[in-house]
Design an enzyme around this catalytic site. Structure first.
Site, short mmCIF file in Angstrom:
data_model
loop_
_atom_site.label_atom_id
_atom_site.label_comp_id
_atom_site.label_asym_id
_atom_site.label_seq_id
_atom_site.Cartn_x
_atom_site.Cartn_y
_atom_site.Cartn_z
N ARG A 81 -4.16 1.73 10.69
CA ARG A 81 -4.79 1.26 11.92
C ARG A 81 -4.86 2.42 12.91
NH1 ARG A 81 -6.53 -2.00 9.26
NH2 ARG A 81 -6.38 -4.28 9.35
N HIS A 114 -13.48 4.04 8.28
CA HIS A 114 -12.76 2.82 7.90
C HIS A 114 -13.26 2.30 6.55
CE1 HIS A 114 -10.22 -0.52 9.92
NE2 HIS A 114 -10.15 -0.64 8.59
N ASP A 172 -8.98 7.71 8.41
CA ASP A 172 -9.96 6.69 8.04
C ASP A 172 -10.11 5.66 9.15
OD1 ASP A 172 -11.78 5.46 6.08
OD2 ASP A 172 -10.32 3.82 6.06
N ILE A 190 0.83 -1.20 0.00
CA ILE A 190 0.00 0.00 0.00
C ILE A 190 0.87 1.25 0.00
CG2 ILE A 190 -1.73 1.30 1.29
CD1 ILE A 190 -2.78 -1.40 2.34
N GLU A 225 -12.39 2.88 17.51
CA GLU A 225 -13.48 2.87 16.54
C GLU A 225 -14.46 1.72 16.72
OE1 GLU A 225 -12.01 0.65 12.57
OE2 GLU A 225 -10.87 2.44 13.04
#
Length: 331
Positions: A233, A294, A257, A154, A262
């Site tokens: 994360r 997310h 994000d 990524i 969360e």
């Protein structure tokens, strides 16, 4: 093998049903898997969990008592699963070790661009027919220095997009990625990266060594007008320290994000009752902060890959095969 899938999003369900048709009987639930919902799995030999499941020892014990032998998680991350407890209880655990890295990298850049060009504020104003430009001044990405913390698949995709913008690339990781070096990336220590980068994007896994990687000291080391992006994360960023940094007037913007607390909030509708988390509530009030729920992975391409891999994982378990996606038992 009958499968009970937890935490299934509305857009995800038809893709799941197509992937499992003719392979395994499937029941989908919108609720997340935790100690309160685990009894629903009684009689199901396999469950499929989402990234926001709470698979601690107590939840796993309830699943095992109900006859569950397999957990097939529809995500790459697995820090929400007590693997030692699963092994002790005789529950196999599989994950999705790979899906489109472009989905997350593109969303990370979406956050960076939205923060830089004040798109959330501009869109909200336009709905009220306020078309002033006051407070919407952004900066050219071209010519910026971009710091990529974590240069795996990524991070590499994020760096390729950055290269296309015409930026100077800095990287930090335990190993250098040759593809990133080919883009002109210079690897430096984390302190130098934070001090030099106009945009810092996080792409490392959450491990004990990376928990609160971005803490008070790290935030203080960043440029006062830098942009921070986290699509990896939530636990990588000390959210309390981030709030204090923003309150002091530092950082041009933040795109998140993920959030360290969360679970139980993201993927749910809290528009009526609000949220009890004062830190998250404060974060979303800053005009220079953009928070998404997310959703970086949530493209048709990536979700299809995740679900296809999950179906294969269940096939592999039924056939007694361990693969690179097997977490328990270790292949």
């Amino acid at each position: 093998m009958e499968i009970l899938a937890y935490g299934v999003q509305r857009d995800e369900q038809p893709i799941l049903e197509r992937a499992f048709a003719g392979r395994h009987p499937l029941r989908c639930l919108p609720v997340f898997l935790d100690r309160d919902t685990a009894p629903l799995a009684a009689g199901y030999p396999a469950v499929s969990s989402s990234v926001n499941a709470e698979l601690d020892a107590q939840t796993l014990t309830v699943l095992a008592a109900g006859g569950t032998k397999l957990i097939a998680q529809r995500s790459t991350g697995f820090n929400n699963i007590d693997l030692a407890a699963a092994e002790k209880l005789g529950i196999a655990v599989y994950r999705v070790s790979y899906y489109s890295p472009y989905a997350v990298a593109e969303h990370a850049w979406t956050l960076a661009l939205a923060v830089n060009r004040r798109l959330a504020r501009a869109a909200n104003r336009s709905r009220e027919f306020d078309f002033r430009l006051d407070g919407l001044l952004g900066r050219d990405i071209h010519g910026m220095t971009v710091g990529v913390i974590g240069t795996g698949k990524i991070g590499e995709c994020f760096a390729r997009i950055a290269h296309g913008f015409g930026t100077t690339l800095l990287g930090w990781d335990i190993a250098e990625n040759p593809a990133c070096l080919d883009l002109g990336m210079t690897y430096v220590d984390r302190t130098e990266l934070l001090a030099r980068a106009d945009i810092v994007s996080l792409h490392v896994p959450l491990l004990p060594a990376t928990h609160h990687l971005i803490n008070t000291a790290a935030l203080a080391a960043m440029k006062p007008d830098a942009i921070l992006v986290n699509s990896s994360r939530g636990g990588l960023v000390d959210a309390t320290a981030l709030v204090e940094t923003l309150r002091s007037g530092r950082l041009a913007g933040v795109g998140l994000d993920v959030y360290e607390e969360e679970t139980g909030v993201f993927f749910t509708d809290r528009s009526v009752e609000g949220i009890p988390d004062d830190t998250l509530a404060r974060l979303v009030t800053f005009p220079q902060v953009v928070v998404t729920s997310h959703q970086a992975y949530f493209t048709h391409t990536a979700v299809t890959q995740i679900i296809d891999t999950t179906a294969r994982n269940i096939d592999d378990y039924a056939a007694g095969r361990t693969t690179e996606n097997t977490l328990v038992p270790k292949p």
